[in-house]
Design a protein around this motif. Structure first.
Motif, PDB file in Angstrom:
ATOM      1  N   MET A 251       0.941  -1.119  -0.136  1.00 51.59           N
ATOM      2  CA  MET A 251       0.121  -0.116  -0.003  1.00 51.59           C
ATOM      3  C   MET A 251       0.816   1.194  -0.085  1.00 51.59           C
ATOM      4  O   MET A 251       1.938   1.384   0.778  1.00 51.59           O
ATOM      5  CB  MET A 251      -0.921  -0.024   1.254  1.00 51.59           C
ATOM      6  CG  MET A 251      -1.776   1.229   1.416  1.00 51.59           C
ATOM      7  SD  MET A 251      -2.557   1.561   2.948  1.00 51.59           S
ATOM      8  CE  MET A 251      -3.668   0.188   2.879  1.00 51.59           C
ATOM      9  N   SER A 252       0.668   2.060  -0.841  1.00 48.41           N
ATOM     10  CA  SER A 252       1.444   3.437  -0.915  1.00 48.41           C
ATOM     11  C   SER A 252       0.527   4.459  -0.397  1.00 48.41           C
ATOM     12  O   SER A 252      -0.521   4.193   0.011  1.00 48.41           O
ATOM     13  CB  SER A 252       1.547   3.714  -2.647  1.00 48.41           C
ATOM     14  OG  SER A 252       0.579   3.511  -3.063  1.00 48.41           O
ATOM     15  N   PHE A 253       0.771   5.858  -0.332  1.00 49.69           N
ATOM     16  CA  PHE A 253       0.042   7.024  -0.174  1.00 49.69           C
ATOM     17  C   PHE A 253      -0.141   6.769   1.595  1.00 49.69           C
ATOM     18  O   PHE A 253      -1.292   7.059   1.898  1.00 49.69           O
ATOM     19  CB  PHE A 253      -1.178   7.124  -0.781  1.00 49.69           C
ATOM     20  CG  PHE A 253      -0.858   7.163  -2.374  1.00 49.69           C
ATOM     21  CD1 PHE A 253      -0.310   8.406  -2.623  1.00 49.69           C
ATOM     22  CD2 PHE A 253      -1.081   6.188  -3.104  1.00 49.69           C
ATOM     23  CE1 PHE A 253      -0.096   8.583  -4.103  1.00 49.69           C
ATOM     24  CE2 PHE A 253      -1.051   6.453  -4.422  1.00 49.69           C
ATOM     25  CZ  PHE A 253      -0.280   7.483  -4.811  1.00 49.69           C
TER      26      PHE A 253
ATOM     27  N   TYR B 142     -15.387  -4.035   0.642  1.00 48.05           N
ATOM     28  CA  TYR B 142     -15.412  -4.385  -0.686  1.00 48.05           C
ATOM     29  C   TYR B 142     -14.114  -3.998  -1.385  1.00 48.05           C
ATOM     30  O   TYR B 142     -13.592  -4.622  -2.487  1.00 48.05           O
ATOM     31  CB  TYR B 142     -16.762  -4.136  -1.145  1.00 48.05           C
ATOM     32  CG  TYR B 142     -17.053  -4.557  -2.514  1.00 48.05           C
ATOM     33  CD1 TYR B 142     -17.312  -5.973  -2.826  1.00 48.05           C
ATOM     34  CD2 TYR B 142     -17.267  -3.787  -3.514  1.00 48.05           C
ATOM     35  CE1 TYR B 142     -17.766  -6.317  -4.172  1.00 48.05           C
ATOM     36  CE2 TYR B 142     -17.478  -4.291  -4.848  1.00 48.05           C
ATOM     37  CZ  TYR B 142     -17.485  -5.547  -5.244  1.00 48.05           C
ATOM     38  OH  TYR B 142     -17.956  -5.932  -6.307  1.00 48.05           O
ATOM     39  N   THR B 143     -14.050  -2.788  -1.699  1.00 46.19           N
ATOM     40  CA  THR B 143     -13.169  -1.950  -2.669  1.00 46.19           C
ATOM     41  C   THR B 143     -11.702  -2.495  -2.211  1.00 46.19           C
ATOM     42  O   THR B 143     -10.743  -2.626  -2.951  1.00 46.19           O
ATOM     43  CB  THR B 143     -13.316  -0.680  -2.380  1.00 46.19           C
ATOM     44  OG1 THR B 143     -13.438   0.025  -1.091  1.00 46.19           O
ATOM     45  CG2 THR B 143     -14.514  -0.171  -3.289  1.00 46.19           C
ATOM     46  N   TYR B 144     -11.442  -2.540  -0.845  1.00 47.02           N
ATOM     47  CA  TYR B 144     -10.084  -2.812  -0.413  1.00 47.02           C
ATOM     48  C   TYR B 144      -9.776  -4.245  -0.657  1.00 47.02           C
ATOM     49  O   TYR B 144      -8.740  -4.581  -1.237  1.00 47.02           O
ATOM     50  CB  TYR B 144     -10.097  -2.858   1.115  1.00 47.02           C
ATOM     51  CG  TYR B 144      -8.844  -2.946   1.801  1.00 47.02           C
ATOM     52  CD1 TYR B 144      -8.369  -1.830   2.447  1.00 47.02           C
ATOM     53  CD2 TYR B 144      -7.999  -3.962   2.227  1.00 47.02           C
ATOM     54  CE1 TYR B 144      -7.134  -1.644   2.887  1.00 47.02           C
ATOM     55  CE2 TYR B 144      -6.956  -3.880   2.871  1.00 47.02           C
ATOM     56  CZ  TYR B 144      -6.267  -2.724   3.315  1.00 47.02           C
ATOM     57  OH  TYR B 144      -5.136  -2.572   3.817  1.00 47.02           O
ATOM     58  N   LEU B 145     -10.579  -5.220  -0.669  1.00 49.92           N
ATOM     59  CA  LEU B 145     -10.217  -6.504  -1.189  1.00 49.92           C
ATOM     60  C   LEU B 145     -10.292  -6.551  -2.679  1.00 49.92           C
ATOM     61  O   LEU B 145      -9.394  -7.163  -3.344  1.00 49.92           O
ATOM     62  CB  LEU B 145     -11.392  -7.604  -0.771  1.00 49.92           C
ATOM     63  CG  LEU B 145     -11.166  -8.849  -1.352  1.00 49.92           C
ATOM     64  CD1 LEU B 145     -10.000  -9.619  -0.402  1.00 49.92           C
ATOM     65  CD2 LEU B 145     -12.478  -9.948  -0.831  1.00 49.92           C
ATOM     66  N   LEU B 146     -11.007  -5.923  -3.431  1.00 50.80           N
ATOM     67  CA  LEU B 146     -10.832  -5.851  -4.842  1.00 50.80           C
ATOM     68  C   LEU B 146      -9.394  -5.051  -5.343  1.00 50.80           C
ATOM     69  O   LEU B 146      -8.801  -5.568  -6.180  1.00 50.80           O
ATOM     70  CB  LEU B 146     -12.140  -4.833  -5.586  1.00 50.80           C
ATOM     71  CG  LEU B 146     -13.426  -5.309  -5.495  1.00 50.80           C
ATOM     72  CD1 LEU B 146     -14.367  -4.433  -6.142  1.00 50.80           C
ATOM     73  CD2 LEU B 146     -13.422  -6.863  -6.372  1.00 50.80           C
ATOM     74  N   LYS B 147      -9.243  -4.084  -4.491  1.00 54.38           N
ATOM     75  CA  LYS B 147      -7.738  -3.439  -4.740  1.00 54.38           C
ATOM     76  C   LYS B 147      -6.500  -4.569  -4.502  1.00 54.38           C
ATOM     77  O   LYS B 147      -5.668  -4.605  -5.311  1.00 54.38           O
ATOM     78  CB  LYS B 147      -7.595  -2.146  -4.204  1.00 54.38           C
ATOM     79  CG  LYS B 147      -6.253  -1.457  -4.730  1.00 54.38           C
ATOM     80  CD  LYS B 147      -6.449  -0.145  -4.252  1.00 54.38           C
ATOM     81  CE  LYS B 147      -5.076   0.796  -4.270  1.00 54.38           C
ATOM     82  NZ  LYS B 147      -4.862   1.022  -5.859  1.00 54.38           N
ATOM     83  N   TYR B 148      -6.452  -4.984  -3.247  1.00 52.87           N
ATOM     84  CA  TYR B 148      -5.352  -5.505  -2.533  1.00 52.87           C
ATOM     85  C   TYR B 148      -5.340  -7.031  -2.725  1.00 52.87           C
ATOM     86  O   TYR B 148      -4.307  -7.571  -2.510  1.00 52.87           O
ATOM     87  CB  TYR B 148      -4.999  -4.820  -1.451  1.00 52.87           C
ATOM     88  CG  TYR B 148      -4.889  -3.404  -1.245  1.00 52.87           C
ATOM     89  CD1 TYR B 148      -3.458  -3.059  -1.857  1.00 52.87           C
ATOM     90  CD2 TYR B 148      -5.712  -2.612  -0.583  1.00 52.87           C
ATOM     91  CE1 TYR B 148      -3.224  -1.594  -1.883  1.00 52.87           C
ATOM     92  CE2 TYR B 148      -5.501  -1.101  -0.878  1.00 52.87           C
ATOM     93  CZ  TYR B 148      -4.486  -0.709  -1.292  1.00 52.87           C
ATOM     94  OH  TYR B 148      -3.952   0.734  -1.262  1.00 52.87           O
TER      95      TYR B 148
END
Length: 360
Positions: free
Chosen positions: A1-3, A109-115
């Motif tokens: 994870m960046s930022f 939901y979005t966290y799992l999709l991204k990482y």
């Protein structure tokens, strides 16, 4: 994870997860020879920490900050200031029954999709627990600004709307904000707010809030006219706080309903000094501070973790329902007040140092 880093000259990097051993931050770019102690930082930490009243999460965290580096003989050395805050009351078992379900309104939901991986223990890195580290960084920024600008510098935040209930901002009382559990500036609104939020919690629901921040003693000239506007950086800072869905600067969205005459802040010369007759601009013109009080507000959505059952899907894509038990704020906007103050202080100090580098 960046930022994970915020700021340009005065900047900080936060680390850690909600249910990990600890969280913390590293502050870089702090000027040397500024007197700072753990006690100074703890004052702000105590205003944010949970479990202080029946209107916030009952998670019992002392949020004691420990300075590991960057301070020698009570003063900053100009090197990175590392701070750690141990998690003392995480309760991961509360999430065992819902670890394969996505909580509506959360970033699961979005966290799992991204990482491709998700820490279900209170949201892990995406949890608002991270904001304790921001408050520690903001406390340092506030101390530095008081040293560089003087005691005239001040940032004060308050909840001006709790769910459907507003308050009379004409009754704004800075001392009253520190006295009540809502950070409400209007003493006359407190009893009604208490009754309302207790009913919301009893119903297994939650509500949102609007927080207003006021910064005084800010010199004119901070900011830039194009890509690093003071107001755009403030908006970015506040939007980065968990659950924030909108930011107003000065009149903000309401400016669209005003005429040109109503919106323009007329200027007069009084004893040779420029005086504004109003402050619809929120103390910022063309991205640069005008010397007026800087006024911004931000909206916080209702807490997504609620007891009432909601429809969702699980990790296999199957339809299901979810009820989130555990210890959650019925209104996360209340504890967002010291977080907002911290982020505003960090942005102002960053711009103060940027301005000093270019124009002083």
């Amino acid at each position: 994870m960046s930022f994970n880093t915020f700021g340009k000259i005065f900047r900080f990097t936060t680390w850690g997860e909600s249910h990990g051993p600890a969280i913390g931050c590293v502050v870089d770019g702090c000027p040397p020879n500024i007197p700072i102690s753990e006690k100074d930082i703890q004052t702000d930490m105590n205003r944010r920490r949970p479990g202080k009243s029946k209107f916030t999460s009952q998670r019992k965290e002392q949020d004691r900050v420990e300075i590991l580096s960057g301070i020698f003989q009570g003063k900053t050395t100009g090197t990175p200031i590392s701070m750690i805050i141990y998690n003392e009351d995480s309760r991961s078992r509360d999430y065992e029954t819902i670890k394969n379900k996505f909580r509506p309104g959360h970033a699961d939901y979005t966290y799992l999709l991204k990482y491709g991986i998700r820490d279900y223990r209170g949201g892990g890195r995406q949890s608002a627990r991270e904001t304790a580290s921001r408050v520690a960084a903001g406390a340092i920024a506030r101390i530095v600004l008081n040293k560089l600008i003087g005691k005239k510098f001040n940032v004060t935040g308050a909840v001006i709307q709790l769910g459907v209930l507003g308050c009379n901002k004409k009754n704004w009382n800075k001392k009253e904000i520190r006295k009540n559990p809502f950070f409400c500036p209007d003493k006359k609104s407190i009893k009604l707010w208490e009754k309302y939020l207790l009913a919301v919690r009893k119903a297994g629901s939650s509500c949102g809030a609007v927080i207003e921040l006021r910064a005084s003693g800010i010199p004119a000239g901070l900011g830039a006219p194009i890509y690093s506007k003071l107001d755009s950086d403030l908006a970015s800072a506040l939007m980065s706080i968990n659950a924030v869905k909108g930011v107003n600067v000065g009149a903000g969205m309401s400016a669209a309903f005003l005429s040109g005459e109503e919106n323009s802040d007329e200027i007069k010369s009084v004893s040779g000094k420029a005086k504004f007759k109003s402050n619809n601009a929120g103390g910022i013109l063309g991205g640069i501070s005008s010397g007026q009080e800087i006024v911004v507000s931000f909206a916080v959505k209702p807490t997504s973790s609620i007891l009432n059952s909601r429809e969702t899907i699980d990790k296999k894509g199957k339809n299901t329902k979810i009820s989130v038990k555990g210890r959650h704020d019925p209104c996360v906007g209340i504890r967002a007040v010291p977080i907002g103050e911290a982020m505003m202080s960090c942005v102002i100090l960053d711009h103060y140092l940027l301005n000093r580098a270019q124009c002083s």
